[in-house]
Design a protein around this motif. Structure first.
Motif, PDB file in Angstrom:
ATOM      1  N   ALA A 122       2.262 -15.930 -29.778  1.00 18.65           N
ATOM      2  CA  ALA A 122       1.887 -16.609 -31.020  1.00 18.65           C
ATOM      3  C   ALA A 122       0.732 -15.903 -31.734  1.00 18.65           C
ATOM      4  CB  ALA A 122       1.524 -18.063 -30.728  1.00 18.65           C
ATOM      5  N   ASP A 123      -0.167 -15.275 -30.964  1.00 19.08           N
ATOM      6  CA  ASP A 123      -1.311 -14.581 -31.571  1.00 19.08           C
ATOM      7  C   ASP A 123      -0.982 -13.151 -32.002  1.00 19.08           C
ATOM      8  OD1 ASP A 123      -1.189 -13.183 -29.169  1.00 19.08           O
ATOM      9  OD2 ASP A 123      -3.214 -13.727 -28.522  1.00 19.08           O
ATOM     10  N   GLY A 124       0.290 -12.735 -31.829  1.00 18.22           N
ATOM     11  CA  GLY A 124       0.716 -11.393 -32.230  1.00 18.22           C
ATOM     12  C   GLY A 124       0.657 -10.361 -31.120  1.00 18.22           C
ATOM     13  N   SER A 125       0.002 -10.683 -30.011  1.00 19.76           N
ATOM     14  CA  SER A 125      -0.060  -9.743 -28.885  1.00 19.76           C
ATOM     15  C   SER A 125       1.300  -9.680 -28.194  1.00 19.76           C
ATOM     16  CB  SER A 125      -1.141 -10.170 -27.886  1.00 19.76           C
ATOM     17  OG  SER A 125      -0.788 -11.393 -27.275  1.00 19.76           O
ATOM     18  N   LEU A 126       1.490  -8.634 -27.408  1.00 16.42           N
ATOM     19  CA  LEU A 126       2.730  -8.470 -26.647  1.00 16.42           C
ATOM     20  C   LEU A 126       2.461  -8.772 -25.183  1.00 16.42           C
ATOM     21  CD1 LEU A 126       4.090  -5.172 -28.224  1.00 16.42           C
ATOM     22  CD2 LEU A 126       4.707  -7.521 -28.784  1.00 16.42           C
ATOM     23  N   ARG A 127       3.407  -9.447 -24.531  1.00  9.83           N
ATOM     24  CA  ARG A 127       3.271  -9.785 -23.116  1.00  9.83           C
ATOM     25  C   ARG A 127       4.545  -9.366 -22.394  1.00  9.83           C
ATOM     26  NH1 ARG A 127       0.151 -13.961 -21.241  1.00  9.83           N
ATOM     27  NH2 ARG A 127      -1.314 -12.849 -22.551  1.00  9.83           N
ATOM     28  N   ALA A 128       4.403  -8.517 -21.386  1.00 12.88           N
ATOM     29  CA  ALA A 128       5.537  -8.061 -20.585  1.00 12.88           C
ATOM     30  C   ALA A 128       5.643  -8.890 -19.314  1.00 12.88           C
ATOM     31  CB  ALA A 128       5.382  -6.585 -20.230  1.00 12.88           C
ATOM     32  N   ALA A 129       6.851  -9.298 -18.986  1.00  9.26           N
ATOM     33  CA  ALA A 129       7.158  -9.960 -17.711  1.00  9.26           C
ATOM     34  C   ALA A 129       8.117  -9.021 -16.987  1.00  9.26           C
ATOM     35  CB  ALA A 129       7.790 -11.321 -17.950  1.00  9.26           C
ATOM     36  N   ILE A 130       7.605  -8.310 -15.994  1.00  6.12           N
ATOM     37  CA  ILE A 130       8.366  -7.264 -15.310  1.00  6.12           C
ATOM     38  C   ILE A 130       8.519  -7.618 -13.837  1.00  6.12           C
ATOM     39  CG2 ILE A 130       8.511  -4.793 -14.818  1.00  6.12           C
ATOM     40  CD1 ILE A 130       8.450  -5.463 -17.835  1.00  6.12           C
ATOM     41  N   THR A 131       9.745  -7.565 -13.363  1.00  6.11           N
ATOM     42  CA  THR A 131      10.057  -7.821 -11.962  1.00  6.11           C
ATOM     43  C   THR A 131      10.685  -6.567 -11.381  1.00  6.11           C
ATOM     44  OG1 THR A 131      10.426 -10.160 -12.423  1.00  6.11           O
ATOM     45  CG2 THR A 131      11.380  -9.304 -10.397  1.00  6.11           C
ATOM     46  N   GLY A 132      10.360  -6.288 -10.125  1.00  6.23           N
ATOM     47  CA  GLY A 132      10.911  -5.075  -9.544  1.00  6.23           C
ATOM     48  C   GLY A 132      11.041  -5.129  -8.042  1.00  6.23           C
ATOM     49  N   ILE A 133      11.661  -4.078  -7.543  1.00  4.43           N
ATOM     50  CA  ILE A 133      11.821  -3.859  -6.105  1.00  4.43           C
ATOM     51  C   ILE A 133      11.270  -2.478  -5.812  1.00  4.43           C
ATOM     52  CG2 ILE A 133      13.458  -3.632  -4.203  1.00  4.43           C
ATOM     53  CD1 ILE A 133      15.362  -5.443  -5.853  1.00  4.43           C
ATOM     54  N   ARG A 166       0.816  -1.209   0.000  1.00  5.98           N
ATOM     55  CA  ARG A 166       0.000   0.000   0.000  1.00  5.98           C
ATOM     56  C   ARG A 166       0.848   1.257   0.000  1.00  5.98           C
ATOM     57  NH1 ARG A 166      -4.770  -1.496  -1.760  1.00  5.98           N
ATOM     58  NH2 ARG A 166      -5.541  -3.298  -0.657  1.00  5.98           N
ATOM     59  N   GLY A 167       0.400   2.244  -0.749  1.00  4.11           N
ATOM     60  CA  GLY A 167       1.037   3.549  -0.824  1.00  4.11           C
ATOM     61  C   GLY A 167       0.286   4.526   0.047  1.00  4.11           C
ATOM     62  N   PRO A 168       0.189   5.736  -0.357  1.00  4.14           N
ATOM     63  CA  PRO A 168       0.535   6.212  -1.690  1.00  4.14           C
ATOM     64  C   PRO A 168       2.033   6.431  -1.851  1.00  4.14           C
ATOM     65  CG  PRO A 168      -0.257   8.043  -0.378  1.00  4.14           C
ATOM     66  CD  PRO A 168      -0.362   6.803   0.481  1.00  4.14           C
ATOM     67  N   ALA A 169       2.423   6.572  -3.083  1.00  6.97           N
ATOM     68  CA  ALA A 169       3.810   6.871  -3.452  1.00  6.97           C
ATOM     69  C   ALA A 169       4.781   5.778  -3.039  1.00  6.97           C
ATOM     70  CB  ALA A 169       4.246   8.226  -2.914  1.00  6.97           C
ATOM     71  N   VAL A 170       4.538   4.571  -3.520  1.00 11.46           N
ATOM     72  CA  VAL A 170       5.483   3.470  -3.368  1.00 11.46           C
ATOM     73  C   VAL A 170       6.587   3.713  -4.392  1.00 11.46           C
ATOM     74  CG1 VAL A 170       5.779   0.974  -3.579  1.00 11.46           C
ATOM     75  CG2 VAL A 170       3.661   1.890  -2.620  1.00 11.46           C
ATOM     76  N   GLU A 171       7.813   3.873  -3.930  1.00 10.83           N
ATOM     77  CA  GLU A 171       8.919   4.227  -4.822  1.00 10.83           C
ATOM     78  C   GLU A 171       9.524   3.004  -5.497  1.00 10.83           C
ATOM     79  OE1 GLU A 171       9.991   7.291  -5.677  1.00 10.83           O
ATOM     80  OE2 GLU A 171       8.388   8.132  -4.428  1.00 10.83           O
ATOM     81  N   ILE A 172       9.755   3.088  -6.791  1.00 10.51           N
ATOM     82  CA  ILE A 172      10.421   2.020  -7.520  1.00 10.51           C
ATOM     83  C   ILE A 172      11.918   2.142  -7.280  1.00 10.51           C
ATOM     84  CG2 ILE A 172      10.966   1.100  -9.803  1.00 10.51           C
ATOM     85  CD1 ILE A 172       8.139   2.008 -10.653  1.00 10.51           C
ATOM     86  N   VAL A 173      12.527   1.089  -6.753  1.00  9.94           N
ATOM     87  CA  VAL A 173      13.956   1.048  -6.488  1.00  9.94           C
ATOM     88  C   VAL A 173      14.686   0.438  -7.683  1.00  9.94           C
ATOM     89  CG1 VAL A 173      15.747   0.109  -4.963  1.00  9.94           C
ATOM     90  CG2 VAL A 173      13.556   0.881  -4.002  1.00  9.94           C
ATOM     91  N   SER A 174      14.094  -0.611  -8.249  1.00  8.50           N
ATOM     92  CA  SER A 174      14.702  -1.314  -9.379  1.00  8.50           C
ATOM     93  C   SER A 174      13.602  -1.956 -10.201  1.00  8.50           C
ATOM     94  CB  SER A 174      15.667  -2.378  -8.845  1.00  8.50           C
ATOM     95  OG  SER A 174      16.182  -3.158  -9.891  1.00  8.50           O
ATOM     96  N   LEU A 175      13.824  -2.035 -11.509  1.00  4.48           N
ATOM     97  CA  LEU A 175      12.836  -2.642 -12.394  1.00  4.48           C
ATOM     98  C   LEU A 175      13.561  -3.269 -13.576  1.00  4.48           C
ATOM     99  CD1 LEU A 175       9.530  -2.336 -12.601  1.00  4.48           C
ATOM    100  CD2 LEU A 175      10.149  -1.021 -14.593  1.00  4.48           C
ATOM    101  N   ALA A 176      13.191  -4.478 -13.937  1.00  3.23           N
ATOM    102  CA  ALA A 176      13.795  -5.165 -15.084  1.00  3.23           C
ATOM    103  C   ALA A 176      12.763  -6.102 -15.679  1.00  3.23           C
ATOM    104  CB  ALA A 176      15.027  -5.949 -14.648  1.00  3.23           C
ATOM    105  N   GLY A 224       9.386  -8.619  -6.460  1.00  6.43           N
ATOM    106  CA  GLY A 224       8.861  -9.780  -7.156  1.00  6.43           C
ATOM    107  C   GLY A 224       8.325  -9.400  -8.514  1.00  6.43           C
ATOM    108  N   PRO A 225       7.653 -10.343  -9.177  1.00  5.82           N
ATOM    109  CA  PRO A 225       7.036 -10.049 -10.473  1.00  5.82           C
ATOM    110  C   PRO A 225       5.782  -9.188 -10.283  1.00  5.82           C
ATOM    111  CG  PRO A 225       7.316 -12.431 -10.127  1.00  5.82           C
ATOM    112  CD  PRO A 225       7.590 -11.762  -8.835  1.00  5.82           C
ATOM    113  N   PHE A 226       5.663  -8.119 -11.069  1.00  5.56           N
ATOM    114  CA  PHE A 226       4.495  -7.248 -10.996  1.00  5.56           C
ATOM    115  C   PHE A 226       3.280  -7.915 -11.646  1.00  5.56           C
ATOM    116  CE2 PHE A 226       7.780  -3.919 -10.658  1.00  5.56           C
ATOM    117  CZ  PHE A 226       7.306  -3.242  -9.554  1.00  5.56           C
TER     118      PHE A 226
END
Length: 132
Positions: A85-96, A68-78, A107-109
């Motif tokens: 296969a259907d042409g859509s895009l899927r992001a797998a993003i993990t962060g701290i 819970r926030g507000p204003a949870v700061e992103i420390v790291s993101l990758a 963990g994974p967002f």
């Protein structure tokens, strides 16, 4: 002990895109939209800076974990974005992130559950896999 190298995927780096995501937009979904807008079929998230209203991670065992926030700061993101296969895009993003009391969580967002608070800036680098 002998090291072993395995080639997972051959390719090369392509274009680089820098973008700012508006408040209340979801981080994961915005990264997918940015890649689509730039024509990136595959990309790596190379850096990010900003804050979230709240953060939501995939928990061990398959549930979710809310910070819970507000204003949870992103420390790291990758992460990476892959065309499906259907042409859509899927992001797998993990962060701290750091919460309002300075506790660190990661963990994974969860897509659709991480709205930007004030601002979010991201660097994306296109990946061009070689034909197999």
């Amino acid at each position: 002990m002998q090291s072993e190298v395995r080639l997972v995927e051959a390719g090369q780096m392509g274009r680089v895109a820098y973008a700012r995501v508006a408040p209340n937009e979801d981080v994961v979904l915005s990264i997918e939209k940015l890649c689509a807008a730039e024509g990136f079929r595959h990309a790596f998230v190379r850096g990010a800076l900003g804050s979230l209203v709240d953060a939501c991670f995939v928990a061990p065992g398959g549930g979710t974990r809310q910070v819970r926030g507000p204003a949870v700061e992103i420390v790291s993101l990758a992460g990476e974005v892959r065309q499906q296969a259907d042409g859509s895009l899927r992001a797998a993003i993990t962060g701290i992130v750091a919460d309002t009391e300075g506790h660190v969580h990661g963990g994974p967002f969860v897509a659709g559950a991480n709205p930007v608070c004030v601002t979010f800036e991201v660097t994306l680098e296109e990946w061009l896999p070689s034909a197999a």
